[in-house]
Design an enzyme around this catalytic site. Structure first.
Site, PDB file in Angstrom:
ATOM      1  N   CYS A 152       0.595  -1.167  -0.016  1.00  0.00           N
ATOM      2  CA  CYS A 152       0.189   0.102   0.030  1.00  0.00           C
ATOM      3  C   CYS A 152       0.892   1.252  -0.160  1.00  0.00           C
ATOM      4  O   CYS A 152       0.702   2.290  -0.843  1.00  0.00           O
ATOM      5  CB  CYS A 152      -0.814  -0.023   1.237  1.00  0.00           C
ATOM      6  SG  CYS A 152      -0.082  -0.419   2.836  1.00  0.00           S
ATOM      7  N   TYR A 153       1.903   1.215   0.692  1.00  0.00           N
ATOM      8  CA  TYR A 153       2.748   2.398   0.772  1.00  0.00           C
ATOM      9  C   TYR A 153       3.524   2.632  -0.376  1.00  0.00           C
ATOM     10  O   TYR A 153       3.431   3.949  -0.990  1.00  0.00           O
ATOM     11  CB  TYR A 153       3.798   2.417   2.075  1.00  0.00           C
ATOM     12  CG  TYR A 153       3.111   2.762   3.596  1.00  0.00           C
ATOM     13  CD1 TYR A 153       2.444   3.791   3.831  1.00  0.00           C
ATOM     14  CD2 TYR A 153       3.278   1.666   4.565  1.00  0.00           C
ATOM     15  CE1 TYR A 153       2.068   3.960   5.074  1.00  0.00           C
ATOM     16  CE2 TYR A 153       2.782   1.869   5.803  1.00  0.00           C
ATOM     17  CZ  TYR A 153       2.194   3.043   6.062  1.00  0.00           C
ATOM     18  OH  TYR A 153       1.572   3.331   7.439  1.00  0.00           O
TER      19      TYR A 153
END
Length: 355
Positions: A152-153
């Protein structure tokens, strides 16, 4: 119809996959596995799925493994280390694999084993796996048998930096200084569904904290993504610091850079708008407007804002996404669409939930 299986359907990303694939007009979910919930209907565990899916969880035994080989695509929404044990047999049977964990994200075997503290059991397949960021690797994903769905990051970081790196590649002069700071915040669902003291309501609500300050396992993934985009002589040092914020889902990354004299002459708003003009899931906000996490909630959209301050020689890029959708399950479905030659928006073209 595309026959799909989901291995590990009881975590948050697994639930999102069920929700998204159940509404996909070209997909049939034919197998759903869970060791802990085998024999139980999915909608008994998750009432949100009532009327949407009544599929029954299966255990991941030998019979189930044989059934997986009859599917067209298998999604692994499992802890790190599970997909690598099954991927080779599946690909030999002609099955496409999309892993939402980290087994096939990092091209470097030593980097994977260092950051995830386990031996990789399928190193040969790691060499041919494709990093599943469609806005970067669309052509390779279309030909892939194994796709490592991004973290996600890194999704916010790489897509937030992509137009800048590509602009830099076209120049003989350096446009930004070498140091890049990524200040990222995630909702608590990003930590998963398992029981944890740090995620208890009394611990995480009305609280805001940094974590993995000494080094987060998504850092090498971000560095790899930037290095793959970069074809100039300029190198960058990335400082990545994640934070946990008291909301359920959502992610906001602020990316800070220092402009060179040459970089201050660039209209970065225009660069971003042109770079993402044809990307249906990326929305570059008009100059002076900045996105919030609620504006992308439960959608596969990622919104970006650019702030250029020539007086202070600073460039700030703000990126928001739903960590469970564009940051996980939605991106996996987007990858599947690319792998099967479908319109990328199929099963994903819905508006965010507001409020």
């Amino acid at each position: 119809m595309i026959s799909a299986a989901i291995v590990g359907g009881t975590g948050y990303t697994g639930i999102e996959l069920i929700r998204l694939l159940s509404a996909h007009p070209k997909v049939s979910i034919d197998l759903l596995t869970s060791r802990s919930e085998a024999g139980t209907r999915a909608d008994e565990i998750f009432p949100s799925l009532r009327g949407i899916s009544d599929i029954v969880f299966s255990d991941l035994g030998d019979e189930t493994l044989a059934t997986l080989q009859q599917c067209d695509v298998v999604f692994f929404a499992t802890p790190h280390g599970v997909a690598m044990k099954q991927a080779e047999a599946l690909t030999q049977a002609g099955v496409k694999v999309i892993d939402l964990a980290a087994d096939f994200r990092l091209q470097s075997l030593s980097e994977f084993e260092h950051w995830y503290q386990q031996m990789h059991t399928c190193p040969d397949l790691l060499k041919t796996a494709v990093y599943g960021l469609p806005e970067v690797n669309r052509a390779k994903i279309a030909e892939a048998l194994v796709v490592g769905n991004p973290g996600c990051y890194p999704t916010t970081a790489i897509l937030g930096l992509k137009p800048i790196i590509e602009a830099q590649n076209k120049q003989s002069k350096q446009l930004i200084e070498s140091r890049i700071v990524i200040d990222a915040k995630s909702g608590v669902s990003g930590a998963g569904r398992q029981a944890s003291l740090a995620l208890n309501y009394a611990e995480s609500t009305d609280n805001f904290k940094a974590y993995s300050v000494e080094g987060h396992r998504h850092l090498p993934e971000i560095e790899q993504g930037v290095a793959q985009l970069l074809d100039s002589q300029f190198k960058h040092r990335i400082r990545f610091l994640p934070h946990l914020v008291p909301m359920i889902r959502g992610m906001l990354s602020s990316i800070h850079m220092e402009l060179t004299d040459a970089g201050a002459l660039v209209d970065w708003q225009q660069v971003f708008e042109q770079s993402y003009a044809s990307e249906q899931f990326i929305d570059v906000m008009p100059k002076g407007l900045y996105p919030d996490t609620r504006s992308v909630r439960a959608s596969n959209r990622l919104r970006i804002a650019v702030h250029q301050d020539n007086e202070r020689a600073e460039l700030t890029v703000i990126v928001v996404q739903d960590n469970l959708v564009k940051g996980a399950a939605g991106q996996a479905v987007q990858n599947m669409n690319v792998m099967f030659g479908l319109d990328e928006s199929l099963g994903l073209n819905f508006a965010p939930i507001v409020p």
